[in-house]
Design a protein around this motif. Structure first.
Motif, mmCIF file in Angstrom:
data_model
loop_
_atom_site.group_PDB
_atom_site.id
_atom_site.type_symbol
_atom_site.label_atom_id
_atom_site.label_comp_id
_atom_site.label_asym_id
_atom_site.label_seq_id
_atom_site.Cartn_x
_atom_site.Cartn_y
_atom_site.Cartn_z
ATOM 1 N N GLU A 38 0.780 -1.091 -0.217
ATOM 2 C CA GLU A 38 0.145 -0.029 -0.001
ATOM 3 C C GLU A 38 1.036 1.212 -0.133
ATOM 4 O O GLU A 38 1.763 1.309 0.658
ATOM 5 N N ALA A 39 0.590 2.414 -0.841
ATOM 6 C CA ALA A 39 1.066 3.506 -0.698
ATOM 7 C C ALA A 39 0.856 4.047 0.400
ATOM 8 O O ALA A 39 0.040 4.129 1.140
ATOM 9 N N PRO A 40 1.989 4.685 1.068
ATOM 10 C CA PRO A 40 2.041 5.525 2.461
ATOM 11 C C PRO A 40 0.775 6.708 2.226
ATOM 12 O O PRO A 40 0.628 7.176 1.053
ATOM 13 N N ALA A 41 0.139 7.012 3.233
ATOM 14 C CA ALA A 41 -0.978 7.809 3.353
ATOM 15 C C ALA A 41 -0.409 9.220 3.101
ATOM 16 O O ALA A 41 0.532 9.734 3.644
ATOM 17 N N ARG A 42 -1.018 10.107 2.293
ATOM 18 C CA ARG A 42 -0.773 11.431 2.206
ATOM 19 C C ARG A 42 -1.215 12.349 3.362
ATOM 20 O O ARG A 42 -2.550 12.229 3.578
ATOM 21 N N ARG A 43 -0.902 13.251 3.784
ATOM 22 C CA ARG A 43 -1.645 14.022 4.802
ATOM 23 C C ARG A 43 -2.410 15.070 4.304
ATOM 24 O O ARG A 43 -2.214 15.669 3.564
ATOM 25 N N ASP A 44 -3.685 15.251 4.939
ATOM 26 C CA ASP A 44 -4.455 16.264 4.610
ATOM 27 C C ASP A 44 -4.117 17.741 5.252
ATOM 28 O O ASP A 44 -3.780 17.796 6.354
ATOM 29 N N LEU A 45 -4.076 18.491 4.183
ATOM 30 C CA LEU A 45 -3.454 19.967 4.839
ATOM 31 C C LEU A 45 -4.771 20.702 4.816
ATOM 32 O O LEU A 45 -5.490 21.120 4.101
ATOM 33 N N ASP A 46 -4.750 21.241 6.117
ATOM 34 C CA ASP A 46 -5.853 22.262 6.399
ATOM 35 C C ASP A 46 -5.146 23.795 6.357
ATOM 36 O O ASP A 46 -4.583 24.293 7.218
ATOM 37 N N ILE A 47 -5.159 24.061 4.999
ATOM 38 C CA ILE A 47 -4.158 25.435 4.728
ATOM 39 C C ILE A 47 -4.977 26.657 4.923
ATOM 40 O O ILE A 47 -6.138 26.764 4.476
ATOM 41 N N GLN A 48 -4.676 27.608 5.783
ATOM 42 C CA GLN A 48 -5.243 28.889 6.169
ATOM 43 C C GLN A 48 -4.555 29.935 5.809
ATOM 44 O O GLN A 48 -3.267 30.123 5.424
ATOM 45 N N GLN A 49 -5.197 31.133 5.012
ATOM 46 C CA GLN A 49 -4.498 32.078 4.126
ATOM 47 C C GLN A 49 -5.009 33.299 4.810
ATOM 48 O O GLN A 49 -6.227 33.488 5.055
ATOM 49 N N TRP A 50 -4.372 34.315 4.944
ATOM 50 C CA TRP A 50 -4.657 35.649 5.268
ATOM 51 C C TRP A 50 -3.411 36.654 4.740
ATOM 52 O O TRP A 50 -2.471 36.301 4.050
ATOM 53 N N ARG A 51 -3.606 37.763 4.771
ATOM 54 C CA ARG A 51 -2.786 38.936 4.495
ATOM 55 C C ARG A 51 -2.444 39.643 5.724
ATOM 56 O O ARG A 51 -3.240 40.092 6.584
ATOM 57 N N THR A 52 -0.818 39.988 5.845
ATOM 58 C CA THR A 52 -0.743 41.052 6.872
ATOM 59 C C THR A 52 -1.009 42.387 6.684
ATOM 60 O O THR A 52 -1.691 42.721 5.481
ATOM 61 N N GLU A 54 0.694 44.877 6.351
ATOM 62 C CA GLU A 54 1.807 45.431 5.400
ATOM 63 C C GLU A 54 1.525 44.788 4.059
ATOM 64 O O GLU A 54 2.240 45.006 3.048
ATOM 65 N N GLY A 55 0.873 43.766 3.698
ATOM 66 C CA GLY A 55 0.413 43.282 2.427
ATOM 67 C C GLY A 55 0.972 41.859 2.193
ATOM 68 O O GLY A 55 0.935 41.368 0.764
ATOM 69 N N ALA A 56 1.710 41.368 3.037
ATOM 70 C CA ALA A 56 2.223 39.897 2.954
ATOM 71 C C ALA A 56 1.269 38.933 2.750
ATOM 72 O O ALA A 56 0.347 38.915 3.631
ATOM 73 N N LYS A 57 1.367 37.819 1.990
ATOM 74 C CA LYS A 57 0.277 36.923 1.825
ATOM 75 C C LYS A 57 1.004 35.818 2.735
ATOM 76 O O LYS A 57 2.162 35.442 3.003
ATOM 77 N N VAL A 58 0.041 35.022 3.555
ATOM 78 C CA VAL A 58 0.405 34.090 4.675
ATOM 79 C C VAL A 58 -0.439 33.153 4.291
ATOM 80 O O VAL A 58 -1.453 32.944 4.024
ATOM 81 N N LEU A 59 0.401 31.783 4.323
ATOM 82 C CA LEU A 59 -0.248 30.571 4.388
ATOM 83 C C LEU A 59 0.251 29.771 5.397
ATOM 84 O O LEU A 59 1.243 29.470 5.837
ATOM 85 N N PHE A 60 -0.661 29.138 6.278
ATOM 86 C CA PHE A 60 -0.303 28.380 7.669
ATOM 87 C C PHE A 60 -0.811 27.121 7.621
ATOM 88 O O PHE A 60 -2.461 26.824 7.286
ATOM 89 N N VAL A 61 -0.168 26.091 7.990
ATOM 90 C CA VAL A 61 -0.751 24.693 8.460
ATOM 91 C C VAL A 61 -0.277 24.377 9.964
ATOM 92 O O VAL A 61 0.991 24.407 10.146
ATOM 93 N N GLU A 62 -1.300 24.265 10.769
ATOM 94 C CA GLU A 62 -0.988 23.845 12.037
ATOM 95 C C GLU A 62 -0.428 22.318 12.079
ATOM 96 O O GLU A 62 -1.142 21.630 11.658
ATOM 97 N N ALA A 63 0.544 21.893 12.674
ATOM 98 C CA ALA A 63 1.290 20.672 12.658
ATOM 99 C C ALA A 63 1.562 20.401 14.317
ATOM 100 O O ALA A 63 2.635 20.866 14.523
ATOM 101 N N ARG A 64 0.817 19.611 14.918
ATOM 102 C CA ARG A 64 1.149 19.442 16.547
ATOM 103 C C ARG A 64 2.123 18.383 16.863
ATOM 104 O O ARG A 64 2.488 18.079 18.047
#
Length: 476
Positions: A38-52, A54-64
């Protein structure tokens, strides 16, 4: 110094993990045998996005899973933004951690090391990056971020360091003059892109580097390292509010100003052949034409088609016909390199000098045949299986994920790009792949560069059904 920083981080991380084990819960490792085929499972990514602000684009994934985080800044500050001062983007990026107010390069490196943090940077044709890996404990995270923000946002570009880094780049340029593979790659980009910014090497030339002064580095940093020109990617043991605070802190430290304009599209060159004389037993052969920009809707079909043609290693058409059946080379590879503007589609190999012309003719014929026939159903299904098995590695670690987030943000891809890509690949038919390859490749449009000696040519050996011995001697 980078290895010392990495060991420091690993040591602190190991202590943190051991501390977690001391509670009485023993870690358990799953048997590899249990995975079967079996192929290893791919992580499901909950990508959150916003801008600061000052205009920077932000992408964030919480990984504990681990008590650490990865931060990557991606700027439209690659060599395509050099404005004719070749090497300026790379030299600016290389100088980021050479000095800030009150600290030189050694003090900066010692500061990151003492905190168990790792700083990284690099510059390419499209982009420049700066990264930080740190433990997420605020006692270490906060001073690491303060130092990182100063390094990326307020570098001093000291003249003594400029002389040292420039000399290192100049030494590399001299060394590359003796490397036929480097010579071939440089000549190919010149022929393929002409006057376009992608044509010149990111490291510049001896003449351009010697003319760069401190004031130019400061000006480039002021223009290209702005918050509006940045993508901030964050992955790790952080809450949304902590990620927002980190992004705001970094964004506020960057210069103020607009984003850089997108790189203009190149003009397709006329097909041709450029030979660079070089004393060796082998000839390096590279052929290319303009491919696609990142985000092209045919990307998945072209990726899959290229895996069959020459990107999939052993079992691909080119490897089978050129290496396995005729023994002409140790390896031959093809690939699309999508960039902000149209990147190249390239095929590269090296072979005996007296086989170079015959090998070139053979490659062109194999491409023509592939475009006419398309992949077989067997080849297509094999390529899909290989992709399904290897693709989980693209999200197997926080470092891998932060790189994916940086690319998604920089190239304005949809947040579910990775999921879409896998689904689209698995749904493609042989006819769809064939049609996409023919939309973007022309067997008569190749630009060719060869680097090697001028010698009398020999007839190629006929193909056989068995593996042929490879060319004698070590390739030069």
């Amino acid at each position: 110094m980078k290895s010392l920083v990495s060991r420091s981080l690993c040591g602190l991380l190991a202590l943190a993990l051991l501390g977690g084990c001391a509670s009485g819960t023993e870690p358990r490792l799953a048997s590899l045998a249990a995975l079967k085929d079996e192929a290893p499972a791919r992580r499901d990514l909950d990508i959150q996005q916003w801008r600061t602000a000052e205009g920077a684009k932000v992408l964030f994934v919480e990984a504990r899973e681990l008590p650490m985080f990865d931060l990557r800044l991606t700027f439209a500050a690659g060599s395509s933004q050099d404005r004719g001062v070749h090497g300026l983007a790379l030299l600016t990026n290389a100088m980021l951690n050479e000095g800030i107010r009150g600290q030189d390069a050694d003090a900066i490196a010692a500061g990151f090391e003492s905190l168990g943090a790792e700083f990284g940077n690099g510059a390419y044709r499209d982009m420049a990056v700066a990264s930080l890996r740190s433990l997420s404990d605020p006692a270490r995270r906060e001073p690491a971020l303060t130092l990182f923000a100063d390094v990326v946002g307020r570098p001093t570009f000291p003249n003594d360091a400029l002389s040292r880094i420039r000399n290192q780049l100049l030494s590399g340029i001299e060394f590359n003059k003796k490397n036929p593979g480097k010579l071939a790659s440089q000549a190919l980009f010149e022929e393929l892109y002409g006057a376009h910014p992608y044509a010149h090497p990111s490291e510049g030339t001896a003449r351009s580097l010697n003319g760069i002064r401190q004031a130019q580095l400061r000006d480039f940093h002021r223009r290209a390292y702005t918050a509006s020109n940045a993508v901030i990617a964050l992955v790790g043991d952080l809450s949304r509010s902590e990620a927002e605070a980190i992004a705001a802190q970094v964004s506020q430290a960057l210069p103020k100003g607009p984003a850089r304009p997108r790189t203009a599209e190149p003009v397709a060159p006329a097909p041709g052949h450029r030979h660079v004389e070089f004393p060796s037993n082998q000839t390096h052969l590279q052929i290319a034409q303009l491919g696609i920009a990142r985000g092209n809707p045919d990307y998945a079909a072209l990726y899959l088609g290229n895996q069959v043609l020459g990107g999939g290693g052993f079992g691909s058409r080119l490897m089978e016909e050129v290496r396995e059946k005729r023994g002409l080379t140790y390896g031959i590879y093809s690939g699309f390199s999508p960039m902000q503007a149209r990147g190249p589609f390239m095929i590269s190999m090296q072979t005996r000098a007296d086989y170079s012309e015959g090998s070139l003719a053979l490659i062109k014929e194999l491409v023509r045949q592939f475009l006419a026939e398309g992949p077989s159903e067997t080849e297509l299904q094999q390529a899909k299986r290989e992709l399904a098995g290897s693709f989980p590695l693209s999200t197997a670690s926080n470092a891998a994920i932060v790189g994916q987030l940086g690319a998604i943000g920089f190239y304005d891809l949809p947040l579910d790009h990775l999921e879409r890509f896998v689904e689209e690949v698995q749904g493609l038919s042989a006819e769809q792949v064939k049609a996409a390859m023919n939309r973007h490749l022309d067997p008569d449009a190749f630009v060719v560069v060869t680097v090697g000696p001028t010698v009398a040519q020999s007839e190629l050996p006929p193909p056989t059904g068995s593996t042929q011995p490879q060319p004698a001697g070590v390739p030069h």
